[in-house]
Each structure stands twice: as structure tokens, then as C-alpha cells.
Motif scaffolding. Structure first.
Motif: not given
Length: 391
Positions: A4-17, A63-74
Motif C-alpha cells: 500500500r502507498d505509504y502516504y495513504d497509510i499515514l493519511g498525509v499528502d506527499k508534501n507532509a512535513s 523518502r527520496q528513493r520511495y518518491d522516485q521508485f516506489g516500493h522498489a526503491g526501498v
């Protein structure tokens, strides 16, 4: 690893601090924590997913790798990236210890999800903490207006001087507990299909103190403390009010056998003042004028919080009028400004008159300026003229 998308799991958007990530994770961890959802496999799954998502997104590189490659990046599955956290094989002890800083306490010991103040205050391998104390302090308005220092005489438990609070007759009369090795607690580890659980309990041999006394102090009976009178100074800021309190840390009752002292809580009371009523930072004084003084005007001395002051009363001052003395009130708490002193004008009406006084008063009854209805007509005429001029 969750797909599942990590941002969806936490309920935050991709720009979350980072703060938003931490807040979202804390909320989910509190909701799905296994201690609150015993036997609920879905809650355990949600807890692991939230922990996995937070572990990745809180690390800037991951986080940078996940944003670029998704789950495969981490997860080491592509792009040559490795070093991923294997949450699929991690047990709950690993997860809890990794994120215990989120909750500000020892999760295994129960501080994060329960337990009283005395438990969180207790150090390992020490005696029981002392109790808090409450003491009322009555203040005058003069003391409240400027702030004051009070010396309090307190009867409380203090550390025993003879044994330095250990409770033992000599240093050789106590020894480290052999059951817990001085830690004050014992741990029981159990393994289940969901991972490893650790249960922490106070040591049954030493009651959590970490040591055992062989020969008790003759002065305090082994408690490490005794009753005594003590003088404590407390600085009280200006602007306090009834119901406010000041907490003096570690000034309460001493703990048993080296336990941390409790707190002394100073409760503020206000003494009734001879002259003034208080309204926040403002004070009110009732001034009683004679009829001639109200009509002709006068200069009077009135009390203030710093002595006497002269006040000019204009001719024709009406009953109920408020005269303001700027910044003669109370200095507000936390430098919120100084209040004013207000003077309420009251007209004294005598009940008994001499024949001569009655004669003079009756002579005024027919006078034009002493007729209230005439005053009303003059007021109406005045406002009518203003309306004609200004439209």
C-alpha cells in the motif's frame, strides 16, 4: 513489506512535513497498538504497516528513493538500492524500541499508554517517590499588584541525615538485589506467532528498589526519611488570582529510601481588601461625596495600592460616574499590562436635618436648576440644536 502507498497509510499528502508525519504516525500507533487490541490480528497488521511507512518516510534518503521508485526503491528489489528495513520479519519489540521516542516513555514499562505520575517519575533501582503536598497562601491586593516573596513553613518528610536517605544503618547494611541485579524490575519474554512480547514488572524481591536492607537505620526506621519543619521561599509573580497555583518541583515529601521527592503545590488565595474590589487587573473604589461637593466640585484624597493620591472632582459630577486613574491597578500576570483604578462616585444623602438645614433645602425646591424635568428639557433642546447644525 506492505504494497500500500505509504502516504495513504499515514493519511498525509506527499508534501507532509516531518512534524505532520510524526503526528499521523502517533495517532495510528495509539489506535492500533496491540496492548489496546489484544487478539485483533487486523490491528496488529495496521500497526506494522504504519510503523513501516513512518520508518521510510521519516528518513530523507529513503523518502527520496520511495518518491522516485516506489516500493522498489526501498526494499532492494530494483535500481540497485539496498539497506531496506525488513518489516515483514520484524517482531513487535524491534518496532516498539525503534519508535519509543515518539511516545516519550518506556513502552514496555507502560508509561506511554497508561500508568500514573509516580510511575513515570520513578527511577530504576530507587525507593518509592514521595507524595505531593498542597499549601494555601493568602495574599493582599498590594502583594498581588507587584508580586512578592513568601517564606513558607512546611511540615513534611525530609531525607534522613543519619543514613543519607538509604534507610540502612551503615553503607554495608544494604546490598544489591540478587533477583533483578539492582535494576528494580524483571522481564518476562514470550514468543507468539506474531513475534516476541516483553512484560516488565517491579521486582518481587525488592519491590522495585534494586536493593535489600539487612539492618535498618535506627533514626528513621529504615524509611530513609523523617518528619521535620522546613522553611521554603517562593516567588509569587504579580497578577495572580484565587485558583492559580505555583508548583515547586521536588519540594514535597521526600521519597522512601532514596525515592524522588514529590512536589509542593502553592494554592493562591486573596484576602478581602478594606477599600477595593478587584476585576481582573482593574480595581474599584467607592467615593462618597456630599451634595455641595458634587455640585460645586472639589479635590479629595483617595487610597491607592501605593498610598494616597489626590483626585479632582469636576462641578456637577453625577452619581455613578467612574473616574479613571490610569495604570494604578495590578500588574498583569506574565507582563500583560497594568490595570487601572476606577473611582465610583456616590452622593451622600443625609437622613436627618436640623430645622435650619431643612429651611435651606426647601428654599432650593423651586429653583430652576434643581428641577429634574427642567434638566431633561434643556438636554432635549441641546441635542435638537446639534441635530439642526449637523443634520
Amino acid at each position: 513489506m506492505s504494497k500500500r502507498d505509504y502516504y495513504d497509510i499515514l493519511g498525509v499528502d506527499k508534501n507532509a512535513s516531518e512534524a505532520e508525519l510524526k503526528k499521523a504516525y502517533r495517532k495510528l500507533a495509539m489506535k492500533y497498538h496491540p496492548d489496546r487490541n489484544k487478539g485483533d490480528a487486523n490491528a496488529e497488521k495496521m500497526f506494522k504497516e504504519a510503523s513501516e511507512a513512518y520508518d521510510v518516510l521519516r528518513d530523507s534518503q529513503k523518502r527520496q528513493r520511495y518518491d522516485q521508485f516506489g516500493h522498489a526503491g526501498v526494499n532492494g528489489g530494483g535500481g540497485g538500492f539496498g539497506g531496506a528495513s525488513d518489516f515483514g520479519n520484524a517482531d513487535f519489540e524491534d518496532i516498539f524500541s525503534r519508535f519509543s521516542d515518539i511516545f516519550g516513555g518506556d513502552i514496555f514499562g507502560g508509561d506511554a499508554f497508561g500508568g500514573g505520575r509516580s510511575q513515570s517519575r520513578r527511577r530504576r533501582g530507587t525507593g518509592r517517590p514521595g507524595s505531593d503536598m498542597k499549601l494555601k497562601v493568602s495574599l493582599t491586593l498590594e502583594e498581588i499588584a507587584e508580586g512578592t516573596e513568601k517564606t513558607l513553613k512546611v511540615k513534611k518528610q525530609i531525607k534522613c541525615d543519619e543514613c543519607s536517605g538509604t534507610g540502612a544503618e551503615t553503607e554495608s547494611d544494604y546490598e544489591t538485589c540478587g533477583t533483578c541485579n539492582g535494576v528494580g524490575e524483571v522481564r518476562q519474554v514470550s514468543r507468539t506467532m506474531f513475534g516476541q512480547f516483553v512484560n516488565v514488572q517491579p521486582c518481587p524481591t525488592c519491590a522495585g528498589e534494586g536493593r535489600i536492607i539487612r539492618n535498618k537505620c535506627s533514626s528513621c526506621g529504615g524509611e530513609g526519611r523523617k518528619k521535620s519543619d522546613e522553611k521554603i521561599k517562593v516567588n509569587i509573580p504579580s497578577g495572580v488570582a484565587k485558583g492559580n497555583y505555583i508548583t515547586l518541583r521536588r519540594q514535597g515529601n521526600a521519597g522512601i529510601r532514596g525515592g524522588e521527592p514529590g512536589d509542593l503545590i502553592v494554592l493562591i488565595e486573596e484576602e478581602k481588601h478594606e477599600h477595593f474590589e478587584r476585576d481582573g487587573n482593574d480595581i474599584y473604589y467607592d467615593l462618597h461625596l456630599s451634595i455641595p461637593d458634587a455640585i460645586l466640585g472639589t479635590e479629595v484624597k483617595v487610597p491607592t495600592l501605593k498610598g494616597k493620591a489626590k483626585v479632582k472632582v469636576e462641578p456637577g459630577t453625577q452619581p455613578g460616574k467612574l473616574l479613571r486613574m490610569k495604570e494604578r491597578g495590578i500588574k498583569g500576570l506574565n507582563n500583560t499590562g497594568t490595570g487601572d483604578q476606577f473611582i465610583r462616585v456616590n452622593i451622600y444623602i443625609p437622613r436627618d436635618l436640623t430645622p435650619e438645614e431643612r429651611y435651606h433645602v426647601e428654599a432650593l425646591k423651586g429653583e430652576k436648576h434643581f428641577d429634574p424635568s427642567d434638566a431633561e428639557e434643556r438636554e432635549k433642546s441641546f441635542f435638537a440644536k446639534i441635530k439642526d447644525v449637523f443634520g
